[in-house]
Design an enzyme around this catalytic site. Sequence first.
Site, PDB file in Angstrom:
ATOM      1  N   ASP A   1       0.811  -1.004   0.075  1.00  0.00           N
ATOM      2  CA  ASP A   1      -0.034  -0.130  -0.044  1.00  0.00           C
ATOM      3  C   ASP A   1       0.815   1.211  -0.037  1.00  0.00           C
ATOM      4  O   ASP A   1       2.169   1.149   0.604  1.00  0.00           O
ATOM      5  CB  ASP A   1      -0.648   0.063   1.330  1.00  0.00           C
ATOM      6  CG  ASP A   1      -2.003  -0.942   1.162  1.00  0.00           C
ATOM      7  OD1 ASP A   1      -2.036  -1.519   0.156  1.00  0.00           O
ATOM      8  OD2 ASP A   1      -2.281  -1.583   2.532  1.00  0.00           O
ATOM      9  N   LYS A   2       0.393   2.160  -0.586  1.00  0.00           N
ATOM     10  CA  LYS A   2       0.993   3.576  -0.567  1.00  0.00           C
ATOM     11  C   LYS A   2       1.737   3.935   0.961  1.00  0.00           C
ATOM     12  O   LYS A   2       2.869   4.441   0.749  1.00  0.00           O
ATOM     13  CB  LYS A   2       0.216   4.677  -0.832  1.00  0.00           C
ATOM     14  CG  LYS A   2       0.631   5.923  -0.833  1.00  0.00           C
ATOM     15  CD  LYS A   2      -0.271   7.424  -0.977  1.00  0.00           C
ATOM     16  CE  LYS A   2       0.496   8.810  -1.070  1.00  0.00           C
ATOM     17  NZ  LYS A   2      -0.653   9.745  -1.010  1.00  0.00           N
TER      18      LYS A   2
END
Length: 321
Positions: A139-140
Site C-alpha cells: 500500500d502507498k
Amino acid sequence: MTEPESRLNATVPVELAGRRFDQALAELFPDYSRSRLTAWIKDGAALLDGESVAPRRIVHGGEAVALSVRMEREIGAEPEAIALDIVHEDADVIVVNKPPGLVVHPGAGNPAGTLQNALLHHDPKLAEIPRGGIVHRLDKDTSGLMVIARSMRAHTSLVEQLSARDVHRQYAAIVYGAMVAGGRVDAPLGRHPHDRLKQAVREDGREAVTHYRVRERFRTMTLVECRLETGRTHQIRVHMAHVRHPLVGDSQYGGLLKLPKGAGPELVAALRGFRRQALHAERLEFLHPASGETVAFEAALPPDMQALLAALRVDTREHAA
C-alpha cells in the site's frame, strides 16, 4: 513498441512424448509463463517441425521446435528520476525498500511519481517485463521490501512462488491495545459491501490467513510481528482490525486517532504526527530464480516508526514508576 525477435530452437525430448505441445513448450522454455507461450503458439510464433499447430497437439519426441520470442513494451508509464533505496540487485531481480508515501503503480489520482516510474528510470528494459517487473505490491503508506523481476525467467518464477505461497513476507506493525499473546487470523477477505476502496471480512471472500506474535508490549499499544500465509489486499490491516487491534495511524480501518489516557506530550506529539498505518515489510525470503537457492533480505524500521516506538517506551516507563 515491439523489440526485435530472437529465435530459439530445441528438440522435443523422448520423455515428453504424449504431452501436449503447450506443455512440452513450457518444459523446454521455463523462462516464459505458460499463458505467454500458449499465446505465441496461437500467433504462429512457436512452430513444431516447421508448422503452426494447436496448443493441444500431442508430441511424440524428436520434433524440432522453433520459437520466435517477441517481447513488447508492456506498460505506458514513463521513466522518472526518483531516488530508490536498493537493497539488492542482480541480472534477475531488484529488491527495494519502499518508503512510506510512495505509490507502487500509476493510476487514477497518481499518473506519475510512482515506484514503477522510478524503476523504469533505473532500468529501462523493465518496460519489456509484464507490469514493469512488479509481481506484488505494498500500500502507498506501507513501507518496506519488495522484489521486482528483471527478466522473464524471474517473472515466471516469482509469480509461481507467490501463487504457491513460497514467498515468505514478515511485517512489523504497531497496533492499538496491550495484546496478551499472538495468534492466527483465518478470515476470508473481499471487497467491502458499501465502500469499494476498502476490504472486509466476508464469508464469500477469498481465503486469507495471517499469523502474528507479540514482539514488544507497551502500556496501551503493542509492537507485533505479522507473517502472511496469503497475500490479499490490505490483509494485515483488515485482520488486525478484525481482532480489535487496528493498526496505529490507519484511519481507513482503525477510525480516528485515539490518544491514550494519561499520555505525556511526547507521545501525544508522536501520535499526532504519525499520519500513516504503522506497517513495515521488514523481511522478504524467496527462491532466487537463477540459482534456486533461498535468499532473504531485511530492512530496518523507518525513522517514523522508530520515533513512535521510542515515545511509547518512555510512556510505558513513566506509568510503571
